[in-house]
Design a protein around this motif. Structure first.
Motif, PDB file in Angstrom:
ATOM      1  N   PHE A  55       0.586  -1.292   0.183  1.00 55.13           N
ATOM      2  CA  PHE A  55      -0.271   0.191  -0.135  1.00 55.13           C
ATOM      3  C   PHE A  55       0.728   1.541   0.000  1.00 55.13           C
ATOM      4  O   PHE A  55       0.514   1.914  -0.672  1.00 55.13           O
ATOM      5  N   LEU A  56       1.611   1.171   0.993  1.00 55.80           N
ATOM      6  CA  LEU A  56       2.450   2.717   1.492  1.00 55.80           C
ATOM      7  C   LEU A  56       3.795   2.533  -0.097  1.00 55.80           C
ATOM      8  O   LEU A  56       3.847   3.755  -0.966  1.00 55.80           O
ATOM      9  N   THR A  57       4.197   1.791  -0.702  1.00 53.14           N
ATOM     10  CA  THR A  57       5.305   1.605  -1.800  1.00 53.14           C
ATOM     11  C   THR A  57       4.313   1.904  -2.923  1.00 53.14           C
ATOM     12  O   THR A  57       4.618   3.171  -3.926  1.00 53.14           O
ATOM     13  N   VAL A  58       3.608   1.911  -3.475  1.00 57.83           N
ATOM     14  CA  VAL A  58       2.221   1.960  -4.046  1.00 57.83           C
ATOM     15  C   VAL A  58       1.689   3.623  -4.883  1.00 57.83           C
ATOM     16  O   VAL A  58       1.993   4.703  -5.745  1.00 57.83           O
ATOM     17  N   LEU A  59       1.792   4.038  -3.207  1.00 55.46           N
ATOM     18  CA  LEU A  59       1.811   5.097  -2.621  1.00 55.46           C
ATOM     19  C   LEU A  59       3.059   6.290  -2.979  1.00 55.46           C
ATOM     20  O   LEU A  59       2.486   7.370  -2.303  1.00 55.46           O
ATOM     21  N   GLY A  60       4.513   5.754  -3.647  1.00 52.80           N
ATOM     22  CA  GLY A  60       5.611   6.474  -2.867  1.00 52.80           C
ATOM     23  C   GLY A  60       5.689   6.828  -2.140  1.00 52.80           C
ATOM     24  O   GLY A  60       6.842   7.963  -1.990  1.00 52.80           O
ATOM     25  N   ILE A  61       5.197   6.281  -0.686  1.00 52.84           N
ATOM     26  CA  ILE A  61       5.914   7.033   0.638  1.00 52.84           C
ATOM     27  C   ILE A  61       7.284   6.236   0.976  1.00 52.84           C
ATOM     28  O   ILE A  61       7.763   4.771   0.559  1.00 52.84           O
ATOM     29  N   ARG A  62       8.565   6.873   1.310  1.00 57.53           N
ATOM     30  CA  ARG A  62       9.581   6.093   1.232  1.00 57.53           C
ATOM     31  C   ARG A  62      10.382   6.460   2.429  1.00 57.53           C
ATOM     32  O   ARG A  62       9.364   7.354   3.063  1.00 57.53           O
ATOM     33  N   MET A  70       5.110   2.093   8.721  1.00 59.22           N
ATOM     34  CA  MET A  70       4.805   1.013   9.311  1.00 59.22           C
ATOM     35  C   MET A  70       4.956   0.288  10.492  1.00 59.22           C
ATOM     36  O   MET A  70       4.544  -0.392  10.998  1.00 59.22           O
ATOM     37  N   ALA A  71       5.013   0.685  11.607  1.00 59.48           N
ATOM     38  CA  ALA A  71       5.244   1.005  13.130  1.00 59.48           C
ATOM     39  C   ALA A  71       4.154   0.809  13.256  1.00 59.48           C
ATOM     40  O   ALA A  71       3.698  -0.228  14.067  1.00 59.48           O
ATOM     41  N   LEU A  72       3.561   2.071  12.886  1.00 60.52           N
ATOM     42  CA  LEU A  72       1.853   2.171  13.570  1.00 60.52           C
ATOM     43  C   LEU A  72       1.169   1.242  12.870  1.00 60.52           C
ATOM     44  O   LEU A  72       0.239   0.795  13.974  1.00 60.52           O
ATOM     45  N   GLY A  73       1.766   0.389  11.769  1.00 58.34           N
ATOM     46  CA  GLY A  73       0.498  -1.185  11.731  1.00 58.34           C
ATOM     47  C   GLY A  73       1.636  -1.782  12.409  1.00 58.34           C
ATOM     48  O   GLY A  73       0.122  -2.486  13.212  1.00 58.34           O
ATOM     49  N   ASP A  74       1.779  -2.299  13.105  1.00 59.24           N
ATOM     50  CA  ASP A  74       2.666  -3.224  13.705  1.00 59.24           C
ATOM     51  C   ASP A  74       1.594  -2.939  15.419  1.00 59.24           C
ATOM     52  O   ASP A  74       1.391  -4.023  15.782  1.00 59.24           O
ATOM     53  N   GLU A  75       1.638  -1.730  15.881  1.00 57.12           N
ATOM     54  CA  GLU A  75       1.040  -1.781  16.894  1.00 57.12           C
ATOM     55  C   GLU A  75      -0.120  -1.337  17.133  1.00 57.12           C
ATOM     56  O   GLU A  75      -0.884  -0.514  18.010  1.00 57.12           O
ATOM     57  N   MET A  76      -1.153  -1.497  15.991  1.00 61.87           N
ATOM     58  CA  MET A  76      -2.013  -0.673  16.051  1.00 61.87           C
ATOM     59  C   MET A  76      -2.807  -1.830  17.389  1.00 61.87           C
ATOM     60  O   MET A  76      -4.207  -1.923  17.200  1.00 61.87           O
ATOM     61  N   ARG A  77      -2.812  -3.610  17.532  1.00 61.63           N
ATOM     62  CA  ARG A  77      -3.222  -4.001  18.300  1.00 61.63           C
ATOM     63  C   ARG A  77      -3.203  -2.905  19.954  1.00 61.63           C
ATOM     64  O   ARG A  77      -3.735  -3.868  20.451  1.00 61.63           O
ATOM     65  N   LYS A  78      -2.262  -2.455  19.922  1.00 64.74           N
ATOM     66  CA  LYS A  78      -1.959  -1.926  21.173  1.00 64.74           C
ATOM     67  C   LYS A  78      -2.953  -0.554  21.753  1.00 64.74           C
ATOM     68  O   LYS A  78      -2.924   0.115  20.441  1.00 64.74           O
ATOM     69  N   PRO A  79      -3.569  -0.877  22.154  1.00 65.40           N
ATOM     70  CA  PRO A  79      -4.380   0.440  22.726  1.00 65.40           C
ATOM     71  C   PRO A  79      -3.533   1.981  23.989  1.00 65.40           C
ATOM     72  O   PRO A  79      -2.763   1.742  24.045  1.00 65.40           O
ATOM     73  N   GLY A  80      -4.285   3.023  22.838  1.00 71.98           N
ATOM     74  CA  GLY A  80      -2.996   4.347  23.336  1.00 71.98           C
ATOM     75  C   GLY A  80      -2.523   4.507  22.825  1.00 71.98           C
ATOM     76  O   GLY A  80      -2.035   3.762  21.652  1.00 71.98           O
TER      77      GLY A  80
END
Length: 280
Positions: A55-62, A70-80
């Motif tokens: 998703f990020l690569t197609v959007l050109g995010i580098r 990516m770190a935000l995606g990894d932490e999505m199960r954590k509250p707060g």
């Protein structure tokens, strides 16, 4: 849906808008269903690392932004959420979607209620910024948040201010700064959707002695509590945490002056300051 998923979805939507891509176009480029793209951008679905990376690569995010998301995606199960205080994006996102905002401050006028002169003096005095251009940016950001007071009359605002807030002379050598701020509070207190309550010093100890906080409620997300400091800001969304701050607000409601008494208190302090200036 938690804070991280909402934040990630919002960032993805922003990047899609920059490319002028809607959900259908994004789904075509990713070869994923439009329903999947929609659920990710609305914060309803946690994408696995492979799909998020694509998703990020197609959007050109580098670079740094790529690693951050990516770190935000990894932490999505954590509250707060813990983030840097100058990154106001998350706070503004929640405020713009709020149906009710309740706040306590024991030392300073909350940002949503500050005048530009008060904000500028405060930023300079506490050393948040020293360069004039940087101070201007921070003042502008603070004033921009206040749009919701005018454009969102359906939002119920409840502010609890300790009496010390009203007596602390922000604006060294410039009494007009505090006079202008007090006058502004009096005007805001007249609005039906804005409640400003004063916690009098004579009440002694009170339920919010631990410090300032903001409770944000919405039909779009579960309630969150926002707490900021010099080096970080914290969003709490665990039900037990939110319940604890609701109890604090209930306690403040018992010890604070009512709305009419609070408005008179602020007006009296304004008048006293005006008379003192006349005598100086």
């Amino acid at each position: 849906m938690n804070i991280r998923s909402r934040q990630l979805g919002e960032r993805l939507l922003q990047r899609m808008a920059e490319q002028d891509w809607g959900v259908r176009e994004m789904s075509r480029k990713l070869e994923m269903s439009a329903q999947w793209v929609s659920s990710v951008t609305r914060g309803l679905h946690r994408p696995d690392p492979v799909h998020l990376a694509r998703f990020l690569t197609v959007l050109g995010i580098r670079g740094a932004e790529y690693r951050e998301l990516m770190a935000l995606g990894d932490e999505m199960r954590k509250p707060g959420l813990l983030e840097k205080p100058l990154q106001l994006r998350t706070l503004i996102w929640h405020e713009e979607r709020a149906t009710a905002i309740s706040q306590f401050h024991g030392c300073l006028v909350p940002g949503l209620l500050q005048t530009a002169d008060y904000a500028r003096s405060l930023i300079a005095e506490i050393g948040t910024a020293t360069e004039p251009d940087h101070i201007d940016e921070l003042v502008f950001a603070r004033m921009s948040r206040q749009v919701i007071l005018d454009k969102r009359p359906s939002v119920a605002f409840a502010f609890f201010l300790h009496e010390f807030v009203l007596r602390l002379p922000i604006g060294r050598g410039a009494p007009d700064v505090m006079r202008g701020q007090l006058a502004h509070l009096v005007r805001l207190a007249e609005r039906s959707h804005i409640s400003i309550r004063v916690v009098p010093a004579r009440s002694g100890g009170h339920p919010a002695l631990a410090g300032h906080f903001q409770l944000i409620e919405s039909a779009s997300f579960t309630p969150v509590v926002y707490i900021d400091s010099e080096v970080s800001s914290l969003f709490l969304e665990e039900p037990t945490d939110v319940a604890a701050y609701r109890r604090v607000l209930e306690g403040l409601d018992r010890v604070a002056l009512d709305r009419a008494e609070s408005r008179r208190c602020i007006a009296d302090l304004y008048s006293t300051g005006a008379r003192r200036d006349d005598l100086a």
